[in-house]
Design an enzyme around this catalytic site. Structure first.
Site, PDB file in Angstrom:
ATOM      1  N   THR A  94     -21.020  15.198  22.728  1.00  0.00           N
ATOM      2  CA  THR A  94     -21.647  14.355  21.702  1.00  0.00           C
ATOM      3  C   THR A  94     -20.811  13.099  21.412  1.00  0.00           C
ATOM      4  O   THR A  94     -21.344  11.989  21.346  1.00  0.00           O
ATOM      5  CB  THR A  94     -21.800  15.169  20.389  1.00  0.00           C
ATOM      6  OG1 THR A  94     -22.173  16.500  20.714  1.00  0.00           O
ATOM      7  CG2 THR A  94     -22.817  14.560  19.463  1.00  0.00           C
ATOM      8  N   THR A  95     -19.518  13.298  21.241  1.00  0.00           N
ATOM      9  CA  THR A  95     -18.633  12.176  20.888  1.00  0.00           C
ATOM     10  C   THR A  95     -18.700  11.085  21.967  1.00  0.00           C
ATOM     11  O   THR A  95     -18.793   9.891  21.657  1.00  0.00           O
ATOM     12  CB  THR A  95     -17.178  12.692  20.760  1.00  0.00           C
ATOM     13  OG1 THR A  95     -17.180  13.785  19.846  1.00  0.00           O
ATOM     14  CG2 THR A  95     -16.232  11.610  20.292  1.00  0.00           C
ATOM     15  N   HIS A 154     -27.308  18.592  16.381  1.00  0.00           N
ATOM     16  CA  HIS A 154     -27.086  19.777  17.219  1.00  0.00           C
ATOM     17  C   HIS A 154     -28.271  20.734  17.096  1.00  0.00           C
ATOM     18  O   HIS A 154     -28.275  21.801  17.698  1.00  0.00           O
ATOM     19  CB  HIS A 154     -25.822  20.522  16.784  1.00  0.00           C
ATOM     20  CG  HIS A 154     -24.540  19.807  17.109  1.00  0.00           C
ATOM     21  ND1 HIS A 154     -24.341  19.102  18.272  1.00  0.00           N
ATOM     22  CD2 HIS A 154     -23.377  19.705  16.411  1.00  0.00           C
ATOM     23  CE1 HIS A 154     -23.115  18.599  18.278  1.00  0.00           C
ATOM     24  NE2 HIS A 154     -22.515  18.938  17.165  1.00  0.00           N
ATOM     25  N   ARG A 178     -23.773  20.949  29.090  1.00  0.00           N
ATOM     26  CA  ARG A 178     -22.470  21.185  29.736  1.00  0.00           C
ATOM     27  C   ARG A 178     -22.412  22.626  30.206  1.00  0.00           C
ATOM     28  O   ARG A 178     -23.071  23.507  29.620  1.00  0.00           O
ATOM     29  CB  ARG A 178     -21.374  20.919  28.690  1.00  0.00           C
ATOM     30  CG  ARG A 178     -19.979  20.850  29.226  1.00  0.00           C
ATOM     31  CD  ARG A 178     -18.964  20.591  28.116  1.00  0.00           C
ATOM     32  NE  ARG A 178     -17.664  20.284  28.671  1.00  0.00           N
ATOM     33  CZ  ARG A 178     -16.546  20.164  27.970  1.00  0.00           C
ATOM     34  NH1 ARG A 178     -16.578  20.300  26.655  1.00  0.00           N
ATOM     35  NH2 ARG A 178     -15.390  19.889  28.552  1.00  0.00           N
ATOM     36  N   SER A 186     -14.269  25.034  24.552  1.00  0.00           N
ATOM     37  CA  SER A 186     -14.127  23.892  23.651  1.00  0.00           C
ATOM     38  C   SER A 186     -14.508  24.300  22.227  1.00  0.00           C
ATOM     39  O   SER A 186     -13.822  23.948  21.261  1.00  0.00           O
ATOM     40  CB  SER A 186     -15.015  22.752  24.160  1.00  0.00           C
ATOM     41  OG  SER A 186     -14.819  21.600  23.399  1.00  0.00           O
ATOM     42  N   GLY A 318     -11.080  16.947  27.624  1.00  0.00           N
ATOM     43  CA  GLY A 318     -12.089  16.092  28.256  1.00  0.00           C
ATOM     44  C   GLY A 318     -12.222  16.331  29.751  1.00  0.00           C
ATOM     45  O   GLY A 318     -12.411  15.395  30.526  1.00  0.00           O
TER      46      GLY A 318
HETATM   47  P1  A3P Z   1     -12.841  19.739  25.515  1.00  0.00           P
HETATM   48  O1  A3P Z   1     -12.602  20.573  24.294  1.00  0.00           O
HETATM   49  O2  A3P Z   1     -13.242  20.555  26.701  1.00  0.00           O
HETATM   50  O3  A3P Z   1     -11.729  18.819  25.830  1.00  0.00           O
HETATM   51  P2  A3P Z   1     -18.412  17.103  21.242  1.00  0.00           P
HETATM   52  O4  A3P Z   1     -18.136  15.653  21.206  1.00  0.00           O
HETATM   53  O5  A3P Z   1     -19.814  17.458  21.564  1.00  0.00           O
HETATM   54  O6  A3P Z   1     -17.876  17.775  20.028  1.00  0.00           O
HETATM   55  O7  A3P Z   1     -17.594  17.669  22.485  1.00  0.00           O
HETATM   56  C1  A3P Z   1     -16.199  17.642  22.502  1.00  0.00           C
HETATM   57  C2  A3P Z   1     -15.741  17.783  23.923  1.00  0.00           C
HETATM   58  O8  A3P Z   1     -15.939  16.525  24.604  1.00  0.00           O
HETATM   59  C3  A3P Z   1     -14.255  18.082  23.983  1.00  0.00           C
HETATM   60  O9  A3P Z   1     -14.100  18.803  25.205  1.00  0.00           O
HETATM   61  C4  A3P Z   1     -13.676  16.682  24.070  1.00  0.00           C
HETATM   62  O10 A3P Z   1     -12.366  16.634  24.561  1.00  0.00           O
HETATM   63  C5  A3P Z   1     -14.668  16.008  25.001  1.00  0.00           C
HETATM   64  N1  A3P Z   1     -14.687  14.557  24.867  1.00  0.00           N
HETATM   65  C6  A3P Z   1     -14.568  13.808  23.734  1.00  0.00           C
HETATM   66  N2  A3P Z   1     -14.648  12.504  24.024  1.00  0.00           N
HETATM   67  C7  A3P Z   1     -14.817  12.401  25.359  1.00  0.00           C
HETATM   68  C8  A3P Z   1     -14.942  11.299  26.256  1.00  0.00           C
HETATM   69  N3  A3P Z   1     -14.897  10.046  25.841  1.00  0.00           N
HETATM   70  N4  A3P Z   1     -15.095  11.569  27.573  1.00  0.00           N
HETATM   71  C9  A3P Z   1     -15.148  12.845  28.013  1.00  0.00           C
HETATM   72  N5  A3P Z   1     -15.017  13.925  27.219  1.00  0.00           N
HETATM   73  C10 A3P Z   1     -14.858  13.720  25.904  1.00  0.00           C
END
Ligand code: A3P
Length: 357
Positions: A94-95, A154, A178, A186, A318
């Site tokens: 999401t981020t 979500h 994912r 995660s 990530g």
């Molecule tokens: P990991 O915990 O596997 O590192 P969300 O944003 O849906 O909460 O998901 C968070 C997951 O996306 C985390 O995974 C985080 O590290 C990863 N994430 C956040 N920013 C990212 C980016 N710019 N590129 C790739 N992955 C990213």
């Protein structure tokens, strides 16, 4: 009042409480909450990952706050025809998508060296509809946000009102999926940090068991993914289905797809100038996770009046395949078997769509 970007010169980006100062009567609010609690008391409950309990409501597990948000969205949220929703199960990217979508849609407004994302982080540029709907007492009014309004959720596809999801609505959805093994790892890391210190921690084995049984906030994971997948098959012009693994592998290809879907395709000139690559770089894990605003405390996402999650919690590794560091062969096989069985006949395969030659 929570403030959303964020174009700092753009005051109209701040959602306003409906009713302004004429806030709902406390008694009315109390009566509403009593009704909500009476309804929730009739629902099946199980162990929550963050809070003590989660409840099964209309086929999906959710905390009390999320159920409250779903009801309020159904009753009070007025989608506009140009709205774009980013939907995902928790911890599926999401981020990252927030950053990419915001930077793409607003690419004419900002230059990349002094971009708002560099100062605020991705959470602040995108209201999280599920809980933001009630952050500004009693209901947040998003009417003043400039079009296209961008919202994250979500919530499962079937948990959203038909005003957002029916084929007659022109709102668009971007869904990011994912590998459930990585989503599980995660989510366990994320939720154990958010979990109330008054509750005993959730061990990884326990989280694994709950996840496999579908019991986790917004779960079952597989039903969540399938809901959006099926809807994307039926209405591809309305729902773009992306995968984290594809985006890691070919970010520029996926970003071009995303831009075209949102109605803001890159021009040939932009492509020649390297705009696509600039956005990919701006929104990369390496870039965003190393920014001061995302490393230290400070900025973050407000989920409820009491729960604010700092920006840094949204960045961990990530990577694709971190599950290898946590799951035994038996655990991996168990999740893969559930995935194969649940997705059978859907045409959806988890993980990267194609291999690079
Ligand atoms: P990991 O915990 O596997 O590192 P969300 O944003 O849906 O909460 O998901 C968070 C997951 O996306 C985390 O995974 C985080 O590290 C990863 N994430 C956040 N920013 C990212 C980016 N710019 N590129 C790739 N992955 C990213």
């Amino acid at each position: 009042m929570a403030t959303y970007l964020l174009p700092d010169h753009d005051a109209c980006y701040n959602p306003k409480p409906i009713n302004g100062d004429n806030q709902i009567q406390t008694e009315e609010q109390e009566a509403y909450d009593q009704k909500l609690d009476a309804m929730i008391a009739t629902l099946p409950k199980n162990k929550g990952w963050r809070s003590q309990y989660i409840f099964r409501y209309k086929g999906f597990w959710a905390s009390r706050e999320v159920i409250r948000g779903q009801l309020l969205i159904g009753d009070h949220f007025h989608p506009q025809p140009t709205d774009i929703f980013l939907a995902a199960f928790m911890k599926c990217g999401t981020t990252w998508l927030k950053a990419l979508m915001f930077a793409t849609v607003n690419r004419q407004r900002y230059n990349f060296s002094d971009h708002p994302l560099l100062r605020t982080g991705p959470q602040s540029v995108f209201p999280f509809l599920d809980t933001h709907i009630f952050l500004d007492h009693p209901i947040t009014n998003f009417d003043h946000l400039p079009a296209p309004r961008l919202f994250a959720t979500h919530n499962a596809h079937s948990s959203l009102p038909t005003s957002m999801t029916s084929p007659a609505s022109t709102c668009k959805f971007v869904y990011v999926c994912r590998d459930p093994k990585d989503a599980l790892i995660s989510k366990w890391h994320f939720m154990r940090k958010l979990r109330s210190k008054e509750l005993p921690p959730i061990s990884f084995n326990e989280a694994f068991e709950l996840f496999c049984n579908g019991v986790s906030e917004y779960g079952p994971f597989w039903d969540h993914v399938l809901g959006y997948w099926k809807a994307s098959q039926e209405s591809p012009e309305k729902i773009l289905f992306l995968k984290y693994e594809d985006m890691k592998r070919e970010p520029t290809v996926e970003l071009k797809k995303l831009a075209a879907f949102m109605g803001t395709p890159f021009t040939e000139e932009e492509e020649k100038k390297g705009v696509v690559e600039e956005i990919v770089k701006l929104c990369s894990f390496e870039n965003l996770s190393n920014l001061e605003v995302n490393k230290g405390g400070g900025g973050g996402q407000k989920f409820t009046a009491k729960v604010v999650v700092e920006n840094r919690e949204f960045f961990r590794k990530g990577k694709v395949g971190d599950w290898e560091n946590y799951l035994t062969e038996e655990m991996k096989n168990r999740i893969d078997t559930i995935t194969i069985n649940r997705l059978k006949g859907s045409g959806l395969i988890m993980g990267a769509t194609k291999t690079l030659i």
